[in-house]
Design an enzyme around this catalytic site. Structure first.
Site, PDB file in Angstrom:
ATOM      1  N   SER A  56      -4.977   4.555   2.920  1.00 55.65           N
ATOM      2  CA  SER A  56      -5.822   3.481   3.457  1.00 55.65           C
ATOM      3  C   SER A  56      -5.355   2.111   2.996  1.00 55.65           C
ATOM      4  CB  SER A  56      -7.285   3.700   3.047  1.00 55.65           C
ATOM      5  OG  SER A  56      -7.458   3.612   1.646  1.00 55.65           O
ATOM      6  N   GLU A  57      -4.964   1.995   1.736  1.00 56.96           N
ATOM      7  CA  GLU A  57      -4.519   0.703   1.218  1.00 56.96           C
ATOM      8  C   GLU A  57      -3.261   0.222   1.939  1.00 56.96           C
ATOM      9  OE1 GLU A  57      -5.774  -1.516  -1.203  1.00 56.96           O
ATOM     10  OE2 GLU A  57      -7.549  -0.307  -0.775  1.00 56.96           O
ATOM     11  N   VAL A  58      -2.323   1.124   2.159  1.00 59.12           N
ATOM     12  CA  VAL A  58      -1.088   0.741   2.836  1.00 59.12           C
ATOM     13  C   VAL A  58      -1.373   0.370   4.290  1.00 59.12           C
ATOM     14  CG1 VAL A  58       1.167   1.562   3.618  1.00 59.12           C
ATOM     15  CG2 VAL A  58       0.380   2.086   1.311  1.00 59.12           C
ATOM     16  N   TYR A 105      -8.054  -6.133  -9.620  1.00 60.13           N
ATOM     17  CA  TYR A 105      -7.679  -5.955  -8.214  1.00 60.13           C
ATOM     18  C   TYR A 105      -7.928  -7.258  -7.462  1.00 60.13           C
ATOM     19  CZ  TYR A 105      -7.701  -3.972  -3.464  1.00 60.13           C
ATOM     20  OH  TYR A 105      -7.449  -3.707  -2.142  1.00 60.13           O
TER      21      TYR A 105
END
Length: 294
Positions: free
Chosen positions: A59-61, A158
């Site tokens: 999901s992050e990518v 983050y």
């Protein structure tokens, strides 16, 4: 607002007003505001309901510089095709790039598969140590911090686009050239005061999405801000079309490639094609180009 359909104009105006001091009282007031907004209006996504490092990294990518609405169906599709790191590590590159179509930045897909291959040394998962995570291809400080917070509930620092927008708006309303190092120091103070870093960062990101739809971009006041280059008629556009041409329709000879992409100068098309060969996306044999099989 489309992202927060139950948010009234009056509520939105309320959330826009406060600025906060960098004091104990200011931190606590800020945290109450952000978590209160998230409790009432937080968005729900499948990747927010898991701690699986594979699903978090995927999901992050996908979400990097890509609208959430475009990511949702691709995320579901990828999990149906390649539900684990081991499955993705064995994905043929042409299929991977074919299904990546629509997300852009094809290098992310290549790096994602490389990371899947490297995950074997940890038993087809990922560690929580930040240095080890950042050794993976395409995994920088922010992505490593996301995995630490969302998979392991670590109090990582983050800092991504939406979170940066929130901090600049709420703590630096009149300041120009704010450095990320200063924002990271602020985040370090804040994350120590919350019970659940995972929920906290999701809340911050959602508040950033709210601000994006209501006010001018606070991120322009970051010392690290740079405007994204235009996509139309860029080498990035040519590269994307080359990838999709070869992934969708198979191997092509050089003259076929330049003919099918004739809207661009032949020299630029060939330059991009050669770069794709060097980067491992494409392989060339006797003047015929195809998606690499590695």
């Amino acid at each position: 607002m489309k992202d927060f359909p139950n948010l009234s104009t009056e509520e939105a105006a309320y959330y826009l007003k406060p600025t906060f001091s960098q004091t104990s009282e200011g931190y606590e007031a800020f945290i109450r505001t952000i978590l209160g907004f998230y409790e009432a209006h937080g968005r729900r996504f499948d990747w927010r309901e898991t701690s699986d490092p594979y699903r978090i990294l995927l999901s992050e990518v996908m979400l990097q510089q890509t609208q959430t609405i475009r990511v949702i169906p691709k995320y579901v599709l990828f999990l149906s095709l390649w539900p684990t790191f081991k499955d993705l590590s064995q994905a043929p590159l042409d299929q991977l790039l074919f299904h990546w179509k629509g997300l852009g930045y094809n290098r992310r897909a290549l790096n994602l598969r490389k990371s899947a291959m490297e995950s074997e040394r940890w038993g087809w998962t990922l560690p929580k140590e930040q240095d080890e995570l950042r050794s993976l291809p395409g995994v920088g400080k922010a992505t490593a911090a996301a995995i630490g917070a969302f998979s392991y509930h670590e109090r990582t620092i983050y800092l991504e686009t939406n979170i940066r927008r929130v901090l600049l708006h709420c703590f630096y309303p009149d300041q120009e050239g704010v450095k990320d190092k200063e924002l990271e120091s602020l985040l370090a103070h804040l994350v120590q005061r919350v019970e659940d870093p995972k929920q906290w960062y999701y809340a911050l990101m959602d508040f950033g999405v709210l601000l994006k739809g209501l006010i001018p971009n606070s991120n322009v006041r970051s010392a690290h801000y740079s405007k994204q280059a235009k996509f139309e008629n860029s080498n990035r556009q040519i590269r994307g079309q080359l990838i999709h041409l070869l992934a969708d329709t198979g191997a092509k000879e050089q003259d076929q490639v330049t003919s099918l992409l004739s809207r661009f100068e032949e020299e630029r098309v060939m330059y991009c094609l050669v770069q794709l060969v060097k980067e491992g996306f494409v392989e060339e044999t006797e003047g015929t180009y195809r998606i690499a099989k590695v």
